[in-house]
Design a protein around this motif. Structure first.
Motif, PDB file in Angstrom:
ATOM      1  N   UNK A  54       0.867  -1.166   0.126  1.00 42.23           N
ATOM      2  CA  UNK A  54      -0.216  -0.098   0.047  1.00 42.23           C
ATOM      3  C   UNK A  54       0.731   1.209  -0.098  1.00 42.23           C
ATOM      4  N   UNK A  55       1.976   1.150   1.055  1.00 43.39           N
ATOM      5  CA  UNK A  55       2.644   2.347   0.760  1.00 43.39           C
ATOM      6  C   UNK A  55       3.668   2.632  -0.454  1.00 43.39           C
ATOM      7  N   UNK A  56       3.940   1.313  -0.997  1.00 47.77           N
ATOM      8  CA  UNK A  56       4.870   1.417  -2.230  1.00 47.77           C
ATOM      9  C   UNK A  56       4.020   2.149  -3.246  1.00 47.77           C
ATOM     10  N   UNK A  57       2.714   1.695  -3.360  1.00 47.38           N
ATOM     11  CA  UNK A  57       1.641   2.220  -4.285  1.00 47.38           C
ATOM     12  C   UNK A  57       1.665   3.880  -4.128  1.00 47.38           C
ATOM     13  N   UNK A  58       1.470   3.971  -2.978  1.00 50.70           N
ATOM     14  CA  UNK A  58       1.573   5.570  -2.754  1.00 50.70           C
ATOM     15  C   UNK A  58       2.659   6.449  -3.167  1.00 50.70           C
ATOM     16  N   UNK A  59       3.875   5.889  -3.040  1.00 50.73           N
ATOM     17  CA  UNK A  59       5.076   6.622  -3.496  1.00 50.73           C
ATOM     18  C   UNK A  59       5.076   6.499  -4.770  1.00 50.73           C
ATOM     19  N   UNK A  60       4.798   5.215  -5.354  1.00 54.09           N
ATOM     20  CA  UNK A  60       4.673   5.356  -6.922  1.00 54.09           C
ATOM     21  C   UNK A  60       3.786   6.357  -7.410  1.00 54.09           C
ATOM     22  N   UNK A  61       2.860   6.682  -6.927  1.00 49.59           N
ATOM     23  CA  UNK A  61       1.815   7.728  -7.476  1.00 49.59           C
ATOM     24  C   UNK A  61       2.462   8.959  -6.959  1.00 49.59           C
ATOM     25  N   UNK A  62       3.257   9.321  -5.990  1.00 49.06           N
ATOM     26  CA  UNK A  62       3.748  10.543  -5.721  1.00 49.06           C
ATOM     27  C   UNK A  62       5.034  10.686  -6.818  1.00 49.06           C
ATOM     28  N   UNK A  63       5.688   9.925  -7.251  1.00 50.94           N
ATOM     29  CA  UNK A  63       6.829   9.952  -8.116  1.00 50.94           C
ATOM     30  C   UNK A  63       6.561  10.224  -9.500  1.00 50.94           C
ATOM     31  N   UNK A  64       5.127  10.158  -9.743  1.00 49.51           N
ATOM     32  CA  UNK A  64       4.464  10.312 -11.077  1.00 49.51           C
ATOM     33  C   UNK A  64       4.396  11.858 -11.246  1.00 49.51           C
ATOM     34  N   UNK A  65       4.425  12.575 -10.033  1.00 54.88           N
ATOM     35  CA  UNK A  65       3.709  13.941  -9.891  1.00 54.88           C
ATOM     36  C   UNK A  65       4.977  14.744  -9.472  1.00 54.88           C
ATOM     37  N   UNK A  66       5.827  14.363  -8.635  1.00 51.48           N
ATOM     38  CA  UNK A  66       6.869  15.139  -7.860  1.00 51.48           C
ATOM     39  C   UNK A  66       8.395  14.524  -8.052  1.00 51.48           C
ATOM     40  N   UNK A  67       9.283  15.355  -8.373  1.00 47.50           N
ATOM     41  CA  UNK A  67      10.630  15.131  -8.490  1.00 47.50           C
ATOM     42  C   UNK A  67      11.086  13.979  -7.555  1.00 47.50           C
ATOM     43  N   UNK A  68      11.667  12.889  -7.795  1.00 45.34           N
ATOM     44  CA  UNK A  68      11.830  11.892  -6.858  1.00 45.34           C
ATOM     45  C   UNK A  68      12.998  12.304  -5.942  1.00 45.34           C
ATOM     46  N   UNK A  69      13.620  13.308  -6.243  1.00 45.80           N
ATOM     47  CA  UNK A  69      14.972  13.682  -5.462  1.00 45.80           C
ATOM     48  C   UNK A  69      14.663  14.599  -4.204  1.00 45.80           C
ATOM     49  N   UNK A  70      13.301  15.157  -4.478  1.00 45.30           N
ATOM     50  CA  UNK A  70      12.602  16.066  -3.549  1.00 45.30           C
ATOM     51  C   UNK A  70      11.776  15.246  -2.656  1.00 45.30           C
ATOM     52  N   UNK A  71      11.569  14.033  -2.622  1.00 44.30           N
ATOM     53  CA  UNK A  71      10.415  13.291  -1.852  1.00 44.30           C
ATOM     54  C   UNK A  71      10.895  12.716  -0.470  1.00 44.30           C
ATOM     55  N   UNK A  72      10.253  13.027   0.379  1.00 45.88           N
ATOM     56  CA  UNK A  72      10.417  12.391   1.940  1.00 45.88           C
ATOM     57  C   UNK A  72       9.326  11.478   2.258  1.00 45.88           C
ATOM     58  N   UNK A  73       9.667  10.490   2.785  1.00 46.38           N
ATOM     59  CA  UNK A  73       8.602   9.511   3.210  1.00 46.38           C
ATOM     60  C   UNK A  73       8.262   9.615   4.665  1.00 46.38           C
ATOM     61  N   UNK A  74       6.909   9.991   5.122  1.00 47.66           N
ATOM     62  CA  UNK A  74       6.676  10.208   6.303  1.00 47.66           C
ATOM     63  C   UNK A  74       5.018   9.848   6.353  1.00 47.66           C
ATOM     64  N   UNK A  75       4.439   9.637   7.671  1.00 47.24           N
ATOM     65  CA  UNK A  75       3.206   9.174   7.943  1.00 47.24           C
ATOM     66  C   UNK A  75       2.544  10.662   7.627  1.00 47.24           C
ATOM     67  N   UNK A  76       1.075  10.610   7.822  1.00 46.27           N
ATOM     68  CA  UNK A  76       0.432  11.899   7.704  1.00 46.27           C
ATOM     69  C   UNK A  76       0.386  12.983   8.724  1.00 46.27           C
ATOM     70  N   UNK A  77       0.545  12.210   9.762  1.00 41.10           N
ATOM     71  CA  UNK A  77       0.781  13.130  11.197  1.00 41.10           C
ATOM     72  C   UNK A  77       1.308  12.595  12.307  1.00 41.10           C
ATOM     73  N   UNK A  78       1.200  12.984  13.399  1.00 42.04           N
ATOM     74  CA  UNK A  78       2.121  12.530  14.415  1.00 42.04           C
ATOM     75  C   UNK A  78       1.381  11.140  15.094  1.00 42.04           C
ATOM     76  N   UNK A  79       2.137  10.337  15.916  1.00 44.72           N
ATOM     77  CA  UNK A  79       1.632   9.175  16.365  1.00 44.72           C
ATOM     78  C   UNK A  79       1.191   8.817  17.463  1.00 44.72           C
ATOM     79  N   UNK A  80       0.851  10.208  18.325  1.00 40.61           N
ATOM     80  CA  UNK A  80       0.612  10.248  19.623  1.00 40.61           C
ATOM     81  C   UNK A  80      -0.602   9.523  20.073  1.00 40.61           C
TER      82      UNK A  80
END
Length: 762
Positions: free
Chosen positions: A710-736
């Motif tokens: 699921x996370x791979x699929x989301x990264x792949x979708x991001x890579x189609x739109x954003x330069x891959x050298x600018x991508x940081x991988x993180x959750x949506x929000x904090x884990x409190x």
């Protein structure tokens, strides 16, 4: 006679009864029947509180176990197929729509619906998917059930429900729907269900209903005249008398068609927009339409100036008469704590400034009484208290005021542009697709107990700090073990991302039990800004520096930004938000510099509320966005190029203001994306983004664990739109709010997906 009304009341119950009951049910420690009984007890308490305050018109139908927009979707039979397929009970289906559900043994795995902010508040609504094939049916008439429940207690109420146009304007357009589809196109399908609901109320003897149409305070509603005419001409013949409410702003040109609708009364928010009263009086004076005047704020906690409110209401009374005027709260009181009566640590002076939901009910009743020629003792005391507060407001901290006056343009900019800074920040030695988190790790029972014991003096300062250091070490060791790249200290010492800072700054006061619902079972205790704000000592350096000492990996310092601290507090009413925000920005600027000087190479200044605070009318945007962005830049521009500045944003529609997000000039931004099915990527297609960006790869407000694929699929979708050298991988929000088990599984999948991305997009 002028009557009094309240548009809604907190749903959380004394002692956070609903939070405890709901979470007990989720944990499997209580039954659906026990949850229903707890909810019934809280509704009884709410109605009796309002009645005992002397209010004439009492709301019902505004209660919820999770969110009232979610209730509306569920009650109207809008249950997307992915939830139907889980074959859950009705109650569990409802909760799954709000927070998702995962039970691997039973083969249950479904993501939550999207969340968004409710107008310009910190309350989150659940936005259920709608598409052209969506059908509506009356699944449950909550308004009738609650009306009958209150009636059995001897209390006659006014049922409350979202208006159909506001409802369809707030829900989510399914991502699979055609590009030209908008949920408002479903209006003709929805009207018959409203007619059915309202006719049942009328048959049951209900005399009046409150239909909330806050969408009317947005610019786009001025073009909805035909839709409003269609809806209310269809509803009026079968419904009780209708009051349309328009909280959170000014109605504007929509008044031109509202005055001709077949309704009984129109509510206006005169706390936010008192100047709209004159136009409203002029519009209705030759009609039979009544005016409900929202003079008691549903959004702040300051005592109302009843003398000034009476003078404003008298203008309407003098023209249209007492029988056509109702005085009320400006909005539902769900945005306020329940009662001042439980606050034992505030001083007598501080208590005299404040008014929570219960006290606001008393203010509404006292205002109506005064307009009817019966000024109460409360009215007289109010005049004295307001005078004393105004005297206090005249005092200030000259050093703080002088420092704000001395802000220069140079203080709002980093030393160099981003490409230069990025070269300097290579010393962080982060890999391609660097992994990080948004800041917080699970706030365990042990952490909360240690904090509570420290507050009761059952732990010494040394013992408490040792306990927090142990939690930080656990978090650092955990990040080492699973292989994250940019670490955080986990924030175990923080009770709340705003309260924690307010407690260390001059100018704030705090409640003990002033809880306000943010979403679902998540409640916050907003600090209260009472005077000029300044920092007396470093607030976070001690903890971040300790965490950095435990690892060779770079540690990210964590701060809450000035606009978010302000928007998630109750601000002062006597000076502008701009001045308050810049006072906070200067305090945080000092903290950022101290963190950098202590060897913290990356510093995150979160601004999730910057979109939330955007004025509702576009004519008011430019001024706000200028000082809001300037406040962030003021906070973060005191450090060198080699300090990597991050910021985080979540649960708001940033499309309209994305150019201003770019103007923040943060080195890295992280944005909630997965909960909204990555629809934010469309914004990047439109605007692009030149700095580093971390669109969230999984939703942390759901207990489900995302798979690695699921996370791979989301990264792949991001890579189609954003330069891959600018991508940081993180959750949506904090884990409190999450547990350690699900956190480890989720982040392990995130790290594995990032490693895959490095190989795939080399």
């Amino acid at each position: 006679m002028v009557k009094s009304a309240v548009l809604g009341f907190p749903r959380i119950g004394t002692g956070r009864a609903i939070k405890k009951a709901v979470e007990s049910y989720w944990a499997g420690n209580s039954s659906a029947e026990q949850l229903a009984e707890a909810a019934k007890a809280v509704r009884k308490e709410r109605w009796e509180t309002i009645k005992n305050a002397g209010v004439d018109i009492i709301p019902s139908g505004d209660f919820t176990l999770y969110d009232h927009l979610l209730d509306h979707s569920y009650n109207f039979g809008v249950i997307p197929q992915r939830y139907v397929e889980q074959k859950l009970s009705g109650l569990d289906t409802y909760f799954a729509m709000g927070r998702g559900k995962q039970d691997r043994e039973k083969g249950i795995d479904v993501v939550a619906s999207e969340m968004g902010k409710f107008f310009d508040s910190n309350y989150h609504i659940v936005k259920v998917d709608h598409e052209p094939s969506t059908e509506f049916k009356l699944n449950f008439n909550q308004q009738l059930v609650e009306y009958e429940e209150a009636k059995a207690l001897g209390i006659i109420t006014r049922p409350v429900l979202f208006g159909p146009i506001t409802y369809l304007s707030l829900v989510r357009k399914s991502r699979d729907a055609p590009a030209d589809f908008e949920p408002l196109q479903l209006l003709d399908k929805l009207i018959p269900v409203y007619k059915e609901l309202l006719s049942q109320l009328k048959d049951a003897g209900v005399e009046a209903v409150q239909i909330d149409e806050p969408i009317l305070v947005l610019d786009k509603a001025e073009a909805y005249g035909a839709e409003y005419k269609k809806v209310y001409e269809a509803l009026a013949p079968v419904a009780p008398k209708i009051t349309i409410t328009t909280a959170y702003g000014r109605v504007g040109k929509s008044l031109d068609y509202l005055k001709d609708l077949p309704i009984s009364s129109l509510h206006l928010d005169l706390d936010r927009e008192p100047k709209q009263l004159d136009a409203a009086i002029e519009a209705v004076k030759d009609t039979k339409l009544g005016l409900e005047l929202g003079l008691i704020s549903g959004r702040n906690i300051w005592k109302a100036d009843l003398k000034a409110a009476k003078a404003l209401a008298q203008k309407a009374v003098d023209v249209i008469g007492t029988d056509r005027v109702v005085v009320s709260t400006s909005s539902s009181l769900l945005h306020c704590p329940i009662s001042l009566k439980v606050e034992k640590k505030l001083t007598a002076q501080q208590l005299s400034w404040l008014s929570f939901a219960e006290e606001k009910c008393e203010e509404v009743a006292a205002l109506a009484g005064a307009l009817n020629g019966k000024e109460s003792a409360l009215f007289e005391q109010n005049t004295n208290d307001i005078s004393a507060r105004r005297e206090f407001e005249r005092s200030s901290d000259p050093a703080v005021r002088e420092r704000v006056a001395g802000i220069t343009e140079q203080m709002l900019s980093r030393q160099s542009p981003f490409p230069t800074r990025r070269e300097a920040q290579k010393k962080l030695k982060l890999p391609k697709f660097p992994t990080t988190t948004i800041g917080s790790f699970p706030q365990t029972k042990e952490i909360r107990q240690a904090r509570a014991k420290f507050g009761k003096n059952e732990l010494t300062q040394q013992e408490y700090e040792a306990a927090m250091e142990a939690e930080i070490k656990y978090a650092v060791d955990f990040q080492e073990r699973i292989g994250l790249d940019l670490f955080v200290h986990g924030e175990p010492e923080r009770n709340d991302m705003v309260q924690y800072f307010g407690e260390q700054l001059n100018g704030f006061i705090f409640t003990q039990l002033g809880w306000v619902q943010s979403y679902g079972s998540r409640y916050v205790r907003p600090p209260i800004v009472v005077s000029d704000v300044s920092r007396t000592a470093p607030m976070t350096v001690r903890w971040s520096a300790y965490a950095q000492s435990l690892t060779d990996k770079p540690m990210k310092g964590m701060l809450t930004g000035p606009v978010t601290i302000l928007n998630w507090s109750f601000p002062r009413a006597d000076i502008s938000k701009e001045v308050q925000s810049k006072q906070l920005a200067l305090a945080l600027r000092d903290e950022v510099v101290d963190l950098a000087n202590a060897g913290i190479q990356a510093i995150q200044v979160d601004e999730p509320a910057i979109r939330e605070g955007l004025p509702l009318r576009k004519a008011d945007w430019d001024n706000y966005l200028k000082w809001a962005v300037d406040s962030f830049r003021l906070s973060t521009s005191g450090v060198g190029d080699d300090t990597q500045v991050h910021s985080h944003f979540c649960y708001s529609d940033f499309g309209d203001i994305f150019p201003h997000i770019q103007r923040l000039d943060a080195d890295v931004i992280s944005i909630e994306a997965s909960k909204a099915d990555l629809k934010l990527l469309d914004v990047f297609k439109t605007y692009g983004y030149s700095n580093e960006i971390g669109p969230g790869v999984y939703d942390i407000h759901s207990p489900r664990v995302p798979s690695e694929q699921e996370i791979k699929d989301r990264i792949a979708a991001m890579a189609k739109v954003l330069p891959v050298d600018l991508l940081v991988i993180n959750p949506d929000c904090g884990l409190k709010t999450r547990g350690w088990k699900e956190t480890e599984e989720s982040l392990s999948n995130l790290v594995a997906a990032a490693r895959w991305a490095r190989e795939t997009f080399a």
